[in-house]
Motif scaffolding. Sequence first.
Motif, mmCIF file in Angstrom:
data_model
loop_
_atom_site.group_PDB
_atom_site.id
_atom_site.type_symbol
_atom_site.label_atom_id
_atom_site.label_comp_id
_atom_site.label_asym_id
_atom_site.label_seq_id
_atom_site.Cartn_x
_atom_site.Cartn_y
_atom_site.Cartn_z
ATOM 1 N N ALA A 42 0.851 -1.203 -0.060
ATOM 2 C CA ALA A 42 -0.079 -0.048 -0.203
ATOM 3 C C ALA A 42 0.939 1.306 0.098
ATOM 4 O O ALA A 42 0.547 2.221 -0.759
ATOM 5 C CB ALA A 42 -1.054 0.005 1.352
ATOM 6 N N MET A 43 1.912 1.208 0.561
ATOM 7 C CA MET A 43 2.802 2.256 1.071
ATOM 8 C C MET A 43 3.722 2.623 -0.461
ATOM 9 O O MET A 43 3.859 3.817 -0.864
ATOM 10 C CB MET A 43 3.836 2.350 2.121
ATOM 11 N N GLU A 44 4.223 1.556 -1.188
ATOM 12 C CA GLU A 44 4.737 1.683 -2.525
ATOM 13 C C GLU A 44 3.718 2.245 -3.578
ATOM 14 O O GLU A 44 4.210 3.167 -4.267
ATOM 15 C CB GLU A 44 5.327 0.344 -2.901
ATOM 16 N N LYS A 45 2.506 1.762 -3.358
ATOM 17 C CA LYS A 45 1.516 2.363 -4.561
ATOM 18 C C LYS A 45 1.318 3.924 -4.185
ATOM 19 O O LYS A 45 1.207 4.735 -5.134
ATOM 20 C CB LYS A 45 0.243 1.622 -4.322
ATOM 21 N N LEU A 46 1.184 4.170 -2.867
ATOM 22 C CA LEU A 46 0.889 5.606 -2.250
ATOM 23 C C LEU A 46 2.218 6.498 -2.760
ATOM 24 O O LEU A 46 1.801 7.463 -3.169
ATOM 25 C CB LEU A 46 0.556 5.737 -0.974
ATOM 26 N N ALA A 47 3.258 6.222 -2.635
ATOM 27 C CA ALA A 47 4.443 6.707 -2.842
ATOM 28 C C ALA A 47 4.233 7.191 -4.335
ATOM 29 O O ALA A 47 5.121 8.303 -4.873
ATOM 30 C CB ALA A 47 5.853 6.047 -2.568
ATOM 31 N N LYS A 48 4.031 6.131 -5.235
ATOM 32 C CA LYS A 48 4.096 6.346 -6.611
ATOM 33 C C LYS A 48 3.287 7.442 -7.189
ATOM 34 O O LYS A 48 3.373 8.333 -8.166
ATOM 35 C CB LYS A 48 3.696 5.061 -7.317
ATOM 36 N N HIS A 49 2.209 7.800 -6.484
ATOM 37 C CA HIS A 49 1.148 8.642 -6.790
ATOM 38 C C HIS A 49 1.596 10.279 -6.155
ATOM 39 O O HIS A 49 1.042 11.047 -6.442
ATOM 40 C CB HIS A 49 -0.094 8.454 -6.495
ATOM 41 N N HIS A 50 2.356 10.202 -5.109
ATOM 42 C CA HIS A 50 2.633 11.250 -4.526
ATOM 43 C C HIS A 50 3.996 11.783 -4.737
ATOM 44 O O HIS A 50 4.963 11.647 -4.438
ATOM 45 C CB HIS A 50 2.527 11.131 -2.782
ATOM 46 N N ASP A 51 3.879 12.532 -6.052
ATOM 47 C CA ASP A 51 5.028 12.928 -6.676
ATOM 48 C C ASP A 51 5.082 14.595 -6.699
ATOM 49 O O ASP A 51 4.309 15.278 -5.991
ATOM 50 C CB ASP A 51 5.195 12.432 -8.038
ATOM 51 N N VAL A 52 6.083 14.986 -7.495
ATOM 52 C CA VAL A 52 6.091 16.648 -7.235
ATOM 53 C C VAL A 52 5.078 17.339 -7.826
ATOM 54 O O VAL A 52 4.540 18.375 -7.400
ATOM 55 C CB VAL A 52 7.496 17.223 -7.834
ATOM 56 N N ASN A 53 4.348 16.817 -9.072
ATOM 57 C CA ASN A 53 3.114 17.392 -9.593
ATOM 58 C C ASN A 53 1.948 17.297 -8.593
ATOM 59 O O ASN A 53 1.170 18.406 -8.521
ATOM 60 C CB ASN A 53 2.853 16.890 -10.806
ATOM 61 N N TRP A 54 1.884 16.239 -7.695
ATOM 62 C CA TRP A 54 0.773 16.022 -6.889
ATOM 63 C C TRP A 54 0.973 17.252 -5.830
ATOM 64 O O TRP A 54 -0.044 17.952 -5.325
ATOM 65 C CB TRP A 54 0.946 14.637 -6.123
ATOM 66 N N PHE A 55 2.063 17.140 -5.167
ATOM 67 C CA PHE A 55 2.111 18.156 -4.265
ATOM 68 C C PHE A 55 2.219 19.576 -4.693
ATOM 69 O O PHE A 55 1.547 20.416 -3.968
ATOM 70 C CB PHE A 55 3.834 18.115 -3.466
ATOM 71 N N LYS A 56 2.513 20.066 -5.781
ATOM 72 C CA LYS A 56 2.232 21.405 -6.463
ATOM 73 C C LYS A 56 0.769 21.679 -6.521
ATOM 74 O O LYS A 56 0.190 22.851 -6.325
ATOM 75 C CB LYS A 56 3.052 21.522 -7.635
ATOM 76 N N SER A 57 0.143 20.595 -6.895
ATOM 77 C CA SER A 57 -1.466 20.817 -7.059
ATOM 78 C C SER A 57 -2.131 20.941 -5.451
ATOM 79 O O SER A 57 -2.787 21.648 -5.581
ATOM 80 C CB SER A 57 -2.118 19.618 -7.662
#
Length: 165
Positions: A42-57
């Motif tokens: 679950a954490m590996e999957k979450l980490a993939k979606h939490h990238d720089v673009n996600w944070f900037k949004s």
Amino acid sequence: MRLANGTEVTVRTYNEADAEEIVRLIVRNFKEVNVRDYGVEAMEKLAKHHDVNWFKSIASGSNVYVFLNDGIIVGVGSIAPFWGSLTESIILTVFVLPELHNQGIGSLIMDTLEADELFLRAERIEIPASITAVDFYRKKGYEYKNGIKELDEERHYRLEKFKNI
């Protein structure tokens, strides 16, 4: 501000150049801390979606604060209007470097967010709390939303705090 253990932490508002370092801090928490409650997959999957673009949004619609020690980001926290509301806000992305947990930085983040204009104007503040962090937020006065202690579809507890304005 000097923490009880002597660590000096400064606070400033986020700028876009912080995004990569913040994402690394968040992903480290997923893989080193939250993994205990959610598992590796679950954490590996979450980490993939939490990238720089996600944070900037996230940052584009939030007031984001970074917490530094010797120029290194040791914590982050953000607050935003809850679905555009003028009377409700939501606290998001509260993270501390794993090796600095339990030293007061999380409390400093929450104090900073609770002094923000979006907190001060709100009658209700919501937090989507991980299993890992729910007890911390409850100590800060947040209760289960509508008194319901159950995980939502994102495997968070929904917590809230009401204020009299």
